[in-house]
Scaffold this motif. Structure first.
Motif, PDB file in Angstrom:
ATOM      1  N   TRP A   1      -7.331   0.700  -7.001  1.00  6.54           N
ATOM      2  CA  TRP A   1      -7.679   2.008  -6.455  1.00  6.54           C
ATOM      3  C   TRP A   1      -8.750   1.836  -5.392  1.00  6.54           C
ATOM      4  CZ3 TRP A   1      -4.650   6.020  -7.688  1.00  6.54           C
ATOM      5  CH2 TRP A   1      -3.884   5.912  -8.861  1.00  6.54           C
ATOM      6  N   ALA A   2      -8.443   2.303  -4.176  1.00  9.20           N
ATOM      7  CA  ALA A   2      -9.355   2.102  -3.047  1.00  9.20           C
ATOM      8  C   ALA A   2     -10.429   3.174  -2.961  1.00  9.20           C
ATOM      9  CB  ALA A   2      -8.563   2.053  -1.747  1.00  9.20           C
ATOM     10  N   LYS A   3     -10.464   4.086  -3.897  1.00 14.84           N
ATOM     11  CA  LYS A   3     -11.495   5.126  -4.018  1.00 14.84           C
ATOM     12  C   LYS A   3     -11.641   5.917  -2.725  1.00 14.84           C
ATOM     13  CE  LYS A   3     -13.783   2.740  -7.790  1.00 14.84           C
ATOM     14  NZ  LYS A   3     -15.022   2.135  -8.314  1.00 14.84           N
ATOM     15  N   ASP A   4     -12.786   5.794  -2.047  1.00 13.65           N
ATOM     16  CA  ASP A   4     -13.059   6.635  -0.886  1.00 13.65           C
ATOM     17  C   ASP A   4     -12.548   6.053   0.421  1.00 13.65           C
ATOM     18  OD1 ASP A   4     -14.375   8.475  -2.521  1.00 13.65           O
ATOM     19  OD2 ASP A   4     -16.279   7.418  -2.330  1.00 13.65           O
ATOM     20  N   ALA A   5     -11.782   4.987   0.365  1.00 12.07           N
ATOM     21  CA  ALA A   5     -11.276   4.378   1.597  1.00 12.07           C
ATOM     22  C   ALA A   5     -10.359   5.352   2.331  1.00 12.07           C
ATOM     23  CB  ALA A   5     -10.519   3.089   1.285  1.00 12.07           C
ATOM     24  N   ASP A   6     -10.467   5.356   3.648  1.00 12.65           N
ATOM     25  CA  ASP A   6      -9.581   6.159   4.479  1.00 12.65           C
ATOM     26  C   ASP A   6      -8.139   5.703   4.214  1.00 12.65           C
ATOM     27  OD1 ASP A   6      -8.021   7.264   6.507  1.00 12.65           O
ATOM     28  OD2 ASP A   6      -9.566   7.032   8.030  1.00 12.65           O
ATOM     29  N   PRO A   7      -7.224   6.635   3.869  1.00 12.82           N
ATOM     30  CA  PRO A   7      -5.835   6.224   3.632  1.00 12.82           C
ATOM     31  C   PRO A   7      -5.232   5.437   4.785  1.00 12.82           C
ATOM     32  CG  PRO A   7      -6.172   8.478   2.894  1.00 12.82           C
ATOM     33  CD  PRO A   7      -7.432   8.065   3.602  1.00 12.82           C
TER      34      PRO A   7
ATOM     35  N   THR B   1       0.831  -1.198   0.000  1.00 11.76           N
ATOM     36  CA  THR B   1       0.000   0.000   0.000  1.00 11.76           C
ATOM     37  C   THR B   1       0.865   1.247   0.000  1.00 11.76           C
ATOM     38  OG1 THR B   1      -0.072   0.212   2.418  1.00 11.76           O
ATOM     39  CG2 THR B   1      -1.705  -1.242   1.385  1.00 11.76           C
TER      40      THR B   1
ATOM     41  N   PRO C   1      -5.001   4.920  -2.468  1.00 11.29           N
ATOM     42  CA  PRO C   1      -6.258   5.638  -2.254  1.00 11.29           C
ATOM     43  C   PRO C   1      -6.671   6.377  -3.516  1.00 11.29           C
ATOM     44  CG  PRO C   1      -4.436   6.873  -1.331  1.00 11.29           C
ATOM     45  CD  PRO C   1      -3.858   5.579  -1.823  1.00 11.29           C
ATOM     46  N   GLY C   2      -7.937   6.746  -3.598  1.00  9.47           N
ATOM     47  CA  GLY C   2      -8.409   7.526  -4.733  1.00  9.47           C
ATOM     48  C   GLY C   2      -8.857   6.664  -5.897  1.00  9.47           C
TER      49      GLY C   2
ATOM     50  N   LEU D   1      -5.889   1.519   4.479  1.00  7.80           N
ATOM     51  CA  LEU D   1      -5.491   0.815   3.263  1.00  7.80           C
ATOM     52  C   LEU D   1      -5.018  -0.608   3.555  1.00  7.80           C
ATOM     53  CD1 LEU D   1      -3.571   3.451   1.110  1.00  7.80           C
ATOM     54  CD2 LEU D   1      -5.883   2.578   0.782  1.00  7.80           C
TER      55      LEU D   1
END
Length: 322
Positions: free
Chosen positions: A121-127, A69, A96-97, A130
């Motif tokens: 891409w984890a999109k809206d996941a809190d960094p 990550t 993220p993003g 991860l």
């Protein structure tokens, strides 16, 4: 003990920086740079020392895929992709993003693509979450028949820190009377390894804003017997936050580049150099004390940092014939 792979040629050079030393008011033999930016794999950088241990463990377990990550401009992710390419392992990077605008991306993302890594891409996941997303990615890979090996954020764990125990021993062999080693403190593993080799009082970590409690993070990696308050950690160079250009950092980057031709990045090594400058100014580092600046690499990240690129280019001097 877990074995390791060999991903580079050791030791890396240790070079004097006499012009920068003079500019800071130090003696010409006081300031040195440990060139871990010259590690050959994947554009260079400190994470290669850690990845030798992680990839050794991965191969010992029969893994065929590395998962890790980081931020989209992560140096650790870029070098994980390079290590996978070197060893014939697939690589999945969890960022993220979203991929929107990836076609116009620069810096480390360009190299991630060249090395053949895949990005989730984890999109809206809190960094900060991860790691959970990466565990889910590993589960899905297992469902597809792959054998993933998860490398923690920044390659920072007791296993990864072994790489910088070795790095600290290299510095001692090259400069036995070293009194200070200044290093960027990101995810903590590099500083932890150096402290393991050199002791708490010789290592100065400059917090980059990557973790909420840097001293506690390093102490946890070192294990029992080490108290966070016993570590030398500067927190004065974070500015508005991780990834945001801090004015003293840009000044330190310009200073190192114009005095020694040494290129730093705005997130890690630039902050470490700004911390070194501040430590000289406030007397924590004094003339006559042998000081090593650990250059941990990160050049591709400079080109992926739009604010730093814009400010640097705007500062170009013009010349006109008389």
């Amino acid at each position: 003990m877990t074995g390791k792979t060999t991903l580079a040629t050791w030791p890396t050079p240790l070079e004097r920086m006499p012009r920068l030393a003079a500019a800071l008011g130090l003696g010409e033999d006081d300031l040195w740079v440990k060139r871990d930016d010259l590690i050959g794999l994947g554009g260079g950088g400190n994470k290669v020392r850690k990845l030798e241990w992680f990839t050794g463990a991965a191969l010992a377990e029969g893994a065929d895929t590395l998962v890790t990550t980081g931020a989209a401009q992560s140096n650790h992710a870029r070098l994980t992709a390079a290590a996978g390419a070197r060893l014939g392992l697939d690589v999945v990077l969890v960022f993220p993003g979203s991929p929107d605008g990836a076609a116009d991306a620069s810096g480390n993302l360009v190299l991630d693509g060249l090395f053949g890594a895949r990005v989730h891409w984890a999109k809206d996941a809190d960094p900060n979450a991860l790691g959970v997303v990466a565990e889910e990615v590993c589960e899905r890979l297992r469902g597809e028949g792959a054998r993933p090996f998860l490398i923690p954020f920044g390659g920072s764990s007791p296993l990864g820190a072994r790489g910088y125990v070795e790095g600290g021993e290299e510095i001692l062999a090259q400069l036995p009377d070293v009194e200070h080693v200044v290093v960027a403190l990101g995810s903590g593993g590099t500083m932890a390894g150096l402290v393991g080799a050199l002791g708490e009082r010789r290592v100065l970590g400059v917090h980059c804003g990557a973790v909420p409690d840097p001293a506690a993070t390093v102490a946890a990696l070192l294990g029992s017997g080490v108290e966070p308050r016993g570590l030398r950690v500067r927190t004065d160079q974070v500015g508005a936050g991780y990834g945001i250009l801090h004015e003293p950092v840009l000044a330190a980057m310009r200073r190192a580049a114009s005095a020694e031709g040494i290129v730093l990045d705005p997130v890690y090594t630039g902050r470490a150099m700004a911390g070194l400058v501040a430590a000289v100014e406030d007397g924590d580092i004094r003339p006559g004390q042998r000081t090593v600046f650990l250059h941990t690499g990160g050049l591709p990240g400079l080109f992926g940092h739009a604010q730093a690129v814009r400010r640097t280019v705007s500062g170009l001097s013009s010349w006109k014939p008389a």
